[in-house]
Write an enzyme that holds these catalytic residues in place. Structure first.
Site, PDB file in Angstrom:
ATOM      1  N   HIS A 139       0.762  -1.085  -0.106  1.00  0.00           N
ATOM      2  CA  HIS A 139       0.005  -0.149  -0.012  1.00  0.00           C
ATOM      3  C   HIS A 139       0.952   1.226   0.045  1.00  0.00           C
ATOM      4  O   HIS A 139       1.923   1.215   0.683  1.00  0.00           O
ATOM      5  CB  HIS A 139      -0.953   0.000   1.241  1.00  0.00           C
ATOM      6  CG  HIS A 139      -1.949   0.870   1.192  1.00  0.00           C
ATOM      7  ND1 HIS A 139      -2.001   2.400   1.419  1.00  0.00           N
ATOM      8  CD2 HIS A 139      -3.458   0.831   0.843  1.00  0.00           C
ATOM      9  CE1 HIS A 139      -3.184   2.927   1.119  1.00  0.00           C
ATOM     10  NE2 HIS A 139      -4.099   1.841   0.665  1.00  0.00           N
ATOM     11  N   ASP A 199      -8.207  -5.184   0.016  1.00  0.00           N
ATOM     12  CA  ASP A 199      -8.495  -6.143  -1.158  1.00  0.00           C
ATOM     13  C   ASP A 199      -8.071  -7.530  -0.754  1.00  0.00           C
ATOM     14  O   ASP A 199      -8.769  -8.589  -1.563  1.00  0.00           O
ATOM     15  CB  ASP A 199      -7.903  -5.506  -2.485  1.00  0.00           C
ATOM     16  CG  ASP A 199      -8.465  -4.174  -3.022  1.00  0.00           C
ATOM     17  OD1 ASP A 199      -7.808  -3.508  -3.004  1.00  0.00           O
ATOM     18  OD2 ASP A 199      -9.528  -4.072  -2.891  1.00  0.00           O
TER      19      ASP A 199
END
Ligand code: SDX
Length: 441
Positions: A318, A376
């Site tokens: 991320h 996700d």
């Protein structure tokens, strides 16, 4: 870059001094501090005073705006919406309340919540002409392509809520977008499976209505599972907003020109679709199914580390989180609860995902780069267990993120200092050169 001064008043404005060692020029840059998070060097006057630009492709070190909606501390793995932690909101709140919080800045009173829910409920139908747009697509069109087209088409319908200078019209447009996204998402699914569209019902909650429009058929009663409705509502909360991510920045930039709000949300949907962003939830499931068995995990981890191999561990890493994504933590817990409730406790995909996470987090490559599971990584496992095809996973992300896009768009429009976003560049092309006639090339 040295920092001088102290305090917040103009007289003691903190500054940093930029020195150009080639020219010897020095520039005092104001240092601005928010309520939480890193301070910023205000470079708005830099080009005017030096003729130079800053350079930050991918915006890894750039704050594009001031915002009071969402705060992320990537080192701590902290996510706050208007000061409330995502963990507490996921546990104690519901999606309609989180929508109100993101839009208005405070948790609603009982009356405010009832009024907001009513406004959202009574905007859930689409203009009947919209149905013709769906019928223009091939049945095998990706639902995200349908979403981009359908939401963009909304900009042709609601001329009574596109004067973005009118606060009332901004709020009506906001309500319409939040309210109609489940209807559009469900219709995209129904169209893809060749079933008739199911119209929304005003006696159902937001999550219940979405499940009903998606999975009910005209031939029999559809019983809504409270477990699935609660899981759906929680998944919406976890995906609602996330500061200045790629799709939100897309909406802000599109909106900065004064564009139609529905068209701006369509631009956000397009950006979210990418596998590096919201499309990752579909890619995670495809990756898990390709890995197939935990014996093959080392092979795929080696591929993820190989710079010559485009394969990346989807659902990992991320830009901001260098710790666990707190949403992934909640989703991992929800995955167990939902699969248990659905009697799918021993879903091999969940076992494979847990083993992949365990091995990756012991691997130096991932540890050194602080690559942790993100939002996700687990969402697709839950959505698959709930009965959604993987092509719908990013559609659900877009459905939930609409409130974040709308809240950020509204904050941008209402910012008195708002200007059109127009970045510059580092030019690397040819200098001036004469045109060459065709017969001389
Ligand atoms: C979302 O921004 C948001 O807030 C987004 C989001 C939201 O709610 O809006 O949180 C939603 O988009 C989550 C992210 C979903 N995407 C994925 O899961 C796709 C896989 N992840 C990567 O593509 C990547 O981690 C990104 C895109 C998420 C972040 O990319 P960055 O910040 O540009 O990081 P990077 O590519 O510079 O990576 C740093 C290093 C590189 O290695 P080195 O060059 O330093 O040797 O880490 C490596 C990368 O190669 N790396 C990975 C990796 N992610 C980063 N290596 C293998 N697998 C990965 N997943």
């Amino acid at each position: 870059m040295e920092q001088t001064g102290g305090g917040g008043s103009a007289a003691s404005q903190k500054t940093a001094t930029l020195t150009d060692n080639e020219t010897g020029d020095q520039l005092e840059l104001p240092v601005l501090e928010g309520s939480l998070g890193p301070r910023v060097y205000d470079i708005r006057k830099l080009h005017g005073q030096t003729g130079a630009f800053t350079y930050d492709p991918g915006f890894t070190s750039t704050g594009s705006c001031a915002s009071a909606i969402t705060f992320i501390d990537g080192e701590k793995g902290q996510l706050l919406h208007r000061g409330y932690s995502i963990e507490e909101l996921a546990e104690n709140s519901d999606f309609m309340e989180v929508c109100y919080l993101l839009l208005h800045g405070e948790l609603p009173t009982r009356e405010e919540k009832a009024e907001f829910e009513s406004a959202i409920t009574y905007h859930s139908m689409l203009h009947e002409q919209m149905l013709y747009f769906f019928r223009g697509f091939r049945r095998d069109a990706h639902p995200m392509a349908v979403m981009v087209g359908a939401v963009g088409a909304l900009s042709a319908f609601y001329h009574d809520s596109t004067d973005i200078t009118d606060p009332h019209q901004r709020m009506v447009a906001s309500h319409r977008m939040i309210s109609k996204m489940p209807t559009i998402a469900a219709m995209a699914y129904k169209f893809s499976v060749g079933q008739p569209f199911i119209y929304p019902r005003n006696d159902l909650s937001y999550a219940e209505n979405f499940l009903y429009m998606t999975f009910a058929v005209p031939t029999e009663e559809y019983t809504i599972s409270p477990t699935l409705a609660r899981a759906m509502d929680r998944i919406f909360i976890l995906h609602a907003d996330h500061e200045q991510n790629a799709s939100t920045s897309t909406v802000r930039i599109a909106g900065s020109s004064g564009a139609n709000p529905f068209a701006c949300i369509a631009a956000g949907i397009a950006s979210l679709w990418g596998p590096a962003h919201g499309g990752a939830n579909q890619a995670v499931l495809e990756m898990l199914e390709e890995i197939g068995h935990k014996d093959r995990i080392p092979e795929f981890l080696e591929r993820a580390k190989d710079k010559n191999d485009p394969f990346r561990l989807m659902g990992f890493g991320h830009r901001v989180y260098k710790n666990y994504d707190p949403r992934a933590q909640v989703l991992r817990q929800s995955a167990h609860e939902v699969l248990d409730e659905l009697g799918k406790r021993d879903d091999p995909l969940l076992d494979l995902a847990m083993e992949l996470e365990r091995i990756a987090l012991e691997d130096d490559y991932f540890v050194e780069r602080k690559l942790f599971p993100n939002v996700d990584f687990y969402s697709g496992i839950i959505l698959k267990a709930m009965g959604f095809p993987r092509s719908m996973f990013t559609v659900l992300f877009a459905l939930a993120r609409t409130v974040g896009w709308v809240a950020q768009w509204k904050e941008m429009i209402e910012d008195p200092g708002q200007r059109i976003s127009r970045p510059r560049q580092l030019y690397t092309g040819y200098g001036p050169r004469p045109y060459v006639p065709l017969d001389q090339r």
